[in-house]
Design a protein around this motif. Structure first.
Motif, PDB file in Angstrom:
ATOM      1  N   ILE A 148       0.845  -1.184   0.000  1.00  0.00           N
ATOM      2  CA  ILE A 148       0.000   0.000   0.000  1.00  0.00           C
ATOM      3  C   ILE A 148       0.888   1.244   0.000  1.00  0.00           C
ATOM      4  O   ILE A 148       1.714   1.423   0.893  1.00  0.00           O
ATOM      5  N   ARG A 149       0.713   2.101  -1.005  1.00  0.00           N
ATOM      6  CA  ARG A 149       1.485   3.331  -1.121  1.00  0.00           C
ATOM      7  C   ARG A 149       0.699   4.555  -0.624  1.00  0.00           C
ATOM      8  O   ARG A 149       1.294   5.583  -0.293  1.00  0.00           O
ATOM      9  N   ASP A 150      -0.649   4.456  -0.623  1.00  0.00           N
ATOM     10  CA  ASP A 150      -1.463   5.597  -0.231  1.00  0.00           C
ATOM     11  C   ASP A 150      -2.882   5.112   0.032  1.00  0.00           C
ATOM     12  O   ASP A 150      -3.325   4.113  -0.552  1.00  0.00           O
ATOM     13  N   PHE A 151      -3.599   5.814   0.926  1.00  0.00           N
ATOM     14  CA  PHE A 151      -4.998   5.493   1.214  1.00  0.00           C
ATOM     15  C   PHE A 151      -5.794   6.782   1.285  1.00  0.00           C
ATOM     16  O   PHE A 151      -5.419   7.719   1.991  1.00  0.00           O
ATOM     17  N   LYS A 152      -6.877   6.836   0.536  1.00  0.00           N
ATOM     18  CA  LYS A 152      -7.792   7.969   0.581  1.00  0.00           C
ATOM     19  C   LYS A 152      -9.223   7.441   0.573  1.00  0.00           C
ATOM     20  O   LYS A 152      -9.535   6.515  -0.181  1.00  0.00           O
ATOM     21  N   SER A 153     -10.063   8.010   1.415  1.00  0.00           N
ATOM     22  CA  SER A 153     -11.469   7.643   1.392  1.00  0.00           C
ATOM     23  C   SER A 153     -12.312   8.876   1.675  1.00  0.00           C
ATOM     24  O   SER A 153     -11.834   9.863   2.253  1.00  0.00           O
ATOM     25  N   CYS A 154     -13.572   8.806   1.271  1.00  0.00           N
ATOM     26  CA  CYS A 154     -14.456   9.951   1.395  1.00  0.00           C
ATOM     27  C   CYS A 154     -15.871   9.459   1.666  1.00  0.00           C
ATOM     28  O   CYS A 154     -16.363   8.559   0.976  1.00  0.00           O
ATOM     29  N   PHE A 155     -16.512  10.017   2.680  1.00  0.00           N
ATOM     30  CA  PHE A 155     -17.927   9.783   2.957  1.00  0.00           C
ATOM     31  C   PHE A 155     -18.688  11.051   2.574  1.00  0.00           C
ATOM     32  O   PHE A 155     -18.309  12.144   2.991  1.00  0.00           O
TER      33      PHE A 155
END
Length: 200
Positions: A148-155
Protein backbone atom coordinates in the motif's frame (compact mmCIF):
# COMPACT_ATOMS: atom_id res chain seq x y z
CA UNK A 1 -35.41 17.33 24.01
CA UNK A 2 -32.96 20.29 24.04
CA UNK A 3 -30.45 18.16 25.92
CA UNK A 4 -30.77 15.40 23.32
CA UNK A 5 -30.09 17.90 20.54
CA UNK A 6 -27.06 19.36 22.32
CA UNK A 7 -25.69 15.87 22.89
CA UNK A 8 -26.14 14.84 19.28
CA UNK A 9 -24.18 17.87 18.09
CA UNK A 10 -21.13 16.58 19.93
CA UNK A 11 -20.79 14.00 17.16
CA UNK A 12 -20.31 16.89 14.75
CA UNK A 13 -20.31 15.88 11.09
CA UNK A 14 -20.61 12.20 12.07
CA UNK A 15 -24.17 12.69 13.39
CA UNK A 16 -26.02 11.75 10.16
CA UNK A 17 -24.28 8.36 10.01
CA UNK A 18 -25.79 6.94 13.22
CA UNK A 19 -27.85 3.83 12.46
CA UNK A 20 -27.79 0.73 10.28
CA UNK A 21 -27.47 0.95 6.51
CA UNK A 22 -27.67 -1.17 3.37
CA UNK A 23 -26.45 -0.56 -0.18
CA UNK A 24 -26.81 -2.66 -3.31
CA UNK A 25 -24.83 -0.64 -5.87
CA UNK A 26 -21.29 -1.33 -4.66
CA UNK A 27 -18.47 -1.56 -7.21
CA UNK A 28 -15.00 -2.92 -6.38
CA UNK A 29 -12.15 -2.47 -8.87
CA UNK A 30 -9.23 -4.72 -8.00
CA UNK A 31 -6.46 -6.96 -9.33
CA UNK A 32 -7.17 -10.68 -9.19
CA UNK A 33 -3.94 -12.63 -8.70
CA UNK A 34 -5.38 -16.02 -9.68
CA UNK A 35 -6.61 -14.70 -13.03
CA UNK A 36 -3.91 -12.04 -13.57
CA UNK A 37 -6.40 -9.32 -14.47
CA UNK A 38 -8.03 -6.21 -13.11
CA UNK A 39 -11.80 -6.23 -13.10
CA UNK A 40 -14.89 -4.79 -11.42
CA UNK A 41 -16.98 -6.72 -8.90
CA UNK A 42 -20.44 -5.51 -7.87
CA UNK A 43 -21.66 -6.07 -4.31
CA UNK A 44 -24.32 -5.71 -1.61
CA UNK A 45 -23.25 -4.19 1.70
CA UNK A 46 -24.39 -3.72 5.29
CA UNK A 47 -23.00 -1.05 7.60
CA UNK A 48 -23.56 -0.11 11.24
CA UNK A 49 -22.55 3.10 13.07
CA UNK A 50 -23.09 3.26 16.85
CA UNK A 51 -22.14 6.07 19.29
CA UNK A 52 -19.38 5.30 21.79
CA UNK A 53 -18.67 6.89 25.19
CA UNK A 54 -16.68 10.12 25.13
CA UNK A 55 -12.93 9.47 24.89
CA UNK A 56 -10.53 11.76 26.75
CA UNK A 57 -6.79 11.97 26.05
CA UNK A 58 -5.66 14.54 28.59
CA UNK A 59 -6.92 17.86 27.18
CA UNK A 60 -8.26 16.18 24.03
CA UNK A 61 -11.93 15.14 23.87
CA UNK A 62 -13.15 12.76 21.19
CA UNK A 63 -16.73 11.88 20.33
CA UNK A 64 -17.38 9.11 17.88
CA UNK A 65 -18.89 5.99 16.48
CA UNK A 66 -17.83 2.39 16.29
CA UNK A 67 -18.66 0.94 12.92
CA UNK A 68 -18.60 -2.14 10.75
CA UNK A 69 -19.00 -2.63 7.01
CA UNK A 70 -19.50 -6.05 5.41
CA UNK A 71 -19.94 -6.78 1.69
CA UNK A 72 -21.09 -9.75 -0.39
CA UNK A 73 -20.62 -10.18 -4.12
CA UNK A 74 -23.89 -10.12 -6.01
CA UNK A 75 -25.11 -13.69 -6.28
CA UNK A 76 -23.17 -14.72 -3.16
CA UNK A 77 -25.32 -13.06 -0.49
CA UNK A 78 -25.94 -16.45 1.20
CA UNK A 79 -22.19 -17.18 1.31
CA UNK A 80 -19.26 -15.74 3.23
CA UNK A 81 -18.65 -12.00 2.63
CA UNK A 82 -15.70 -11.01 0.45
CA UNK A 83 -14.97 -7.89 2.49
CA UNK A 84 -15.23 -7.09 6.20
CA UNK A 85 -13.94 -4.14 8.22
CA UNK A 86 -14.40 -2.73 11.71
CA UNK A 87 -13.23 0.50 13.27
CA UNK A 88 -14.01 3.88 14.79
CA UNK A 89 -14.91 7.28 13.38
CA UNK A 90 -13.79 10.03 15.77
CA UNK A 91 -14.50 13.78 15.97
CA UNK A 92 -12.20 16.26 17.72
CA UNK A 93 -14.27 19.45 17.73
CA UNK A 94 -11.67 21.62 19.46
CA UNK A 95 -9.08 20.91 16.77
CA UNK A 96 -11.50 20.50 13.85
CA UNK A 97 -10.27 17.03 13.04
CA UNK A 98 -11.83 13.75 11.90
CA UNK A 99 -10.23 10.35 12.34
CA UNK A 100 -10.98 6.90 11.00
CA UNK A 101 -9.38 3.86 12.57
CA UNK A 102 -10.07 0.78 10.49
CA UNK A 103 -8.96 -2.85 10.53
CA UNK A 104 -9.59 -5.07 7.52
CA UNK A 105 -9.93 -8.83 7.84
CA UNK A 106 -7.06 -9.27 5.38
CA UNK A 107 -4.52 -8.11 7.98
CA UNK A 108 -4.44 -4.37 7.31
CA UNK A 109 -4.75 -1.57 9.87
CA UNK A 110 -5.12 2.10 8.99
CA UNK A 111 -5.42 5.32 11.00
CA UNK A 112 -6.55 8.08 8.63
CA UNK A 113 -7.51 11.68 9.32
CA UNK A 114 -8.26 15.13 7.97
CA UNK A 115 -9.49 18.57 8.95
CA UNK A 116 -13.27 19.08 9.13
CA UNK A 117 -15.99 21.44 10.28
CA UNK A 118 -19.15 20.60 12.20
CA UNK A 119 -21.40 21.33 9.21
CA UNK A 120 -19.35 19.43 6.60
CA UNK A 121 -21.21 16.94 4.41
CA UNK A 122 -18.11 15.59 2.68
CA UNK A 123 -15.79 13.78 5.09
CA UNK A 124 -12.33 12.78 3.92
CA UNK A 125 -9.79 10.42 5.48
CA UNK A 126 -6.18 10.18 4.29
CA UNK A 127 -3.22 8.04 5.37
CA UNK A 128 0.26 7.21 4.09
CA UNK A 129 2.62 4.39 5.08
CA UNK A 130 5.34 5.65 7.41
CA UNK A 131 3.40 8.66 8.62
CA UNK A 132 3.84 9.15 12.38
CA UNK A 133 0.18 10.21 12.76
CA UNK A 134 -2.02 8.92 9.96
CA UNK A 135 -0.46 5.77 8.59
CA UNK A 136 -0.90 2.26 7.22
CA UNK A 137 0.21 -1.17 8.42
CA UNK A 138 -0.17 -4.47 6.57
CA UNK A 139 0.93 -8.04 7.13
CA UNK A 140 4.20 -9.26 5.68
CA UNK A 141 2.64 -11.35 2.91
CA UNK A 142 0.62 -8.42 1.57
CA UNK A 143 3.51 -5.98 1.94
CA UNK A 144 5.62 -8.19 -0.32
CA UNK A 145 2.88 -8.68 -2.96
CA UNK A 146 0.58 -5.65 -2.83
CA UNK A 147 2.34 -2.84 -0.99
CA UNK A 148 0.00 0.00 0.00
CA UNK A 149 1.48 3.33 -1.12
CA UNK A 150 -1.46 5.60 -0.23
CA UNK A 151 -5.00 5.49 1.21
CA UNK A 152 -7.79 7.97 0.58
CA UNK A 153 -11.47 7.64 1.39
CA UNK A 154 -14.46 9.95 1.40
CA UNK A 155 -17.93 9.78 2.96
CA UNK A 156 -20.58 12.05 1.42
CA UNK A 157 -23.82 12.81 3.27
CA UNK A 158 -26.45 13.17 0.53
CA UNK A 159 -29.46 15.48 0.64
CA UNK A 160 -31.86 12.55 0.11
CA UNK A 161 -30.81 10.91 3.41
CA UNK A 162 -28.42 8.37 1.88
CA UNK A 163 -24.66 8.39 2.21
CA UNK A 164 -22.06 7.48 -0.38
CA UNK A 165 -18.42 6.57 -0.01
CA UNK A 166 -15.36 6.08 -2.14
CA UNK A 167 -12.16 4.33 -1.12
CA UNK A 168 -8.83 4.30 -2.98
CA UNK A 169 -5.83 2.17 -2.09
CA UNK A 170 -2.77 2.86 -4.24
CA UNK A 171 -0.95 -0.48 -4.50
CA UNK A 172 2.46 -1.54 -5.86
CA UNK A 173 1.81 -5.00 -7.30
CA UNK A 174 4.69 -7.46 -7.26
CA UNK A 175 2.99 -9.57 -9.96
CA UNK A 176 3.04 -6.75 -12.53
CA UNK A 177 5.69 -4.42 -11.16
CA UNK A 178 3.27 -1.53 -11.54
CA UNK A 179 1.06 0.63 -9.37
CA UNK A 180 -2.73 0.42 -9.49
CA UNK A 181 -5.68 2.01 -7.72
CA UNK A 182 -7.85 -0.51 -5.88
CA UNK A 183 -11.13 1.38 -5.53
CA UNK A 184 -14.52 0.82 -3.93
CA UNK A 185 -17.72 2.86 -4.02
CA UNK A 186 -21.29 2.44 -2.84
CA UNK A 187 -24.39 4.37 -1.80
CA UNK A 188 -26.31 3.17 1.26
CA UNK A 189 -29.73 3.96 2.73
CA UNK A 190 -30.64 3.79 6.43
CA UNK A 191 -32.69 0.77 7.48
CA UNK A 192 -32.64 1.32 11.27
CA UNK A 193 -32.30 4.29 13.59
CA UNK A 194 -30.87 4.02 17.09
CA UNK A 195 -32.57 5.49 20.15
CA UNK A 196 -31.63 5.10 23.83
CA UNK A 197 -35.10 3.72 24.67
CA UNK A 198 -35.02 1.11 21.89
CA UNK A 199 -33.93 -2.43 22.50
CA UNK A 200 -32.66 -5.04 20.08
Amino acid sequence: MPNDIAYSRKLGPLTPLVGEWEGNVGVDLSYHNKDDWTTETTYFEKASFKPIPVQENGQQTLWGLNYSMTAWRHGEEAMDPFHDEIGFLLWDKAHGELMRTVVFGRGIAILAGSNARQEDKILTFDAKPGSPCYGVLQNKYLLERAEIRDFKSCFTINDDGTFSYTSDLLLKLAATGTEMHHTDRNTLHRVKRYHPSAEG
